[in-house]
Design an enzyme around this catalytic site. Sequence first.
Site, short mmCIF file in Angstrom:
data_model
loop_
_atom_site.label_atom_id
_atom_site.label_comp_id
_atom_site.label_asym_id
_atom_site.label_seq_id
_atom_site.Cartn_x
_atom_site.Cartn_y
_atom_site.Cartn_z
N ARG A 246 0.86 -1.19 0.00
CA ARG A 246 0.00 0.00 0.00
C ARG A 246 0.90 1.24 0.00
O ARG A 246 1.97 1.24 0.61
CB ARG A 246 -0.88 0.03 1.26
CG ARG A 246 -2.01 -1.01 1.25
CD ARG A 246 -3.09 -0.70 0.23
NE ARG A 246 -4.22 -1.61 0.30
CZ ARG A 246 -4.38 -2.69 -0.46
NH1 ARG A 246 -3.48 -3.01 -1.38
NH2 ARG A 246 -5.45 -3.44 -0.33
N HIS A 294 -1.10 0.09 -9.64
CA HIS A 294 -1.73 -0.84 -8.69
C HIS A 294 -2.28 -2.08 -9.41
O HIS A 294 -3.46 -2.41 -9.26
CB HIS A 294 -2.83 -0.12 -7.89
CG HIS A 294 -3.13 -0.79 -6.58
ND1 HIS A 294 -3.47 -0.11 -5.44
CD2 HIS A 294 -3.15 -2.10 -6.22
CE1 HIS A 294 -3.71 -0.96 -4.44
NE2 HIS A 294 -3.52 -2.19 -4.91
C1 GLV Z 1 -5.23 -5.46 -3.81
O1 GLV Z 1 -4.57 -4.49 -3.58
C2 GLV Z 1 -5.75 -6.34 -2.79
O2 GLV Z 1 -5.63 -6.03 -1.60
O3 GLV Z 1 -6.30 -7.40 -3.14
#
Ligand code: GLV
Length: 331
Positions: A246, A294
């Site tokens: 994150r 991401h």
């Molecule tokens: C993606 O970031 C997840 O947490 O699955």
Amino acid sequence: MQASLSTSSAATASQGDASGPQEVRDRIALCCSHTEAATWELGLRAALPHATISAWPHTDEQAECAIVWSPTQAFMDAHPRLRIIFNMGAGVDALMKLRLPPQARIVRIEDGGMAVQMAEYVSHAVLRHFREFDRYEASAASGAWAPRKPPIRSDFPVGVMGLGALGKRVAWSLAQFDFPVFGWSQSPKTIDGVTCLSGADEFDRFLSETRILVCMLPLTPATQGILSHASLSQLKPGGYLINVARGAHLVEEDLLRLIDEGHLAGATLDVTQEEPLPPGHAFWRRPEIVLTPHIAAQTVVREAIAQIATKVSAGLESPTLSGVVDLGKGY
Ligand code: GLV
């Protein structure tokens, strides 16, 4: 999308009526903040034909089971009877920020096709840096045939922070390339070919053994900002950061400072504090930083639905239920 959700929810509700009174536990409330909502709804309906699946904001307030991704507080407040909340992804940090019904348990996706994606992504980032493919791409772009000395593998120990289902797979995969691999987690773990360290006492040793640091930690109050000047400056000289967890794990200005000071060679970041990364952000202008939006490991909807459906069918109180989040720890 909203129209198609409410239409199909109504259709299912009437199916439920036709088949007679329904167990409250078979009523499932779906809430997700991304565009796959319709795919999830259709897939869940096929996998759980006896359940009534309603999508937010047209959900059944009696539902005891929810399937969610980044739901709102309004969704939680509207479903006070929830006993189980299935998270559509691996990270539950968005859920942990909400006030949940006190009896609710959270169940996250376990692997569900994400571990192999993480292993691909991180192996690619490690190998790209180690084998200097960025430099070869630059040489080729300028028409230069410019071989470089081969790097020495033992000079590039890799450290993986966070050894859950995804972190384990990543650490193990890197060990297959014969890198020295260290792992660090809160509680002791064992992985073939990986030197596993654990707890606060072994954190500094883990950092000082590492040159390429891979962050796969869950985001909790204890891990927020863990990638700071204090920790990253302990990496071996020429250190490199790969963050696939994150954005809030990283103190972004500390990374830039350590690159400017020459202690770190660069970073591959799949996550940032603000997503999408704003157009004027300094990271966009740094050639030492590789950015992706991401995507390191995305939920494979078909596998995730199969996993959740199996758990729902086993019953909300099944003693074999796995993937339950420890609400005290936040993961
Ligand atoms: C993606 O970031 C997840 O947490 O699955």
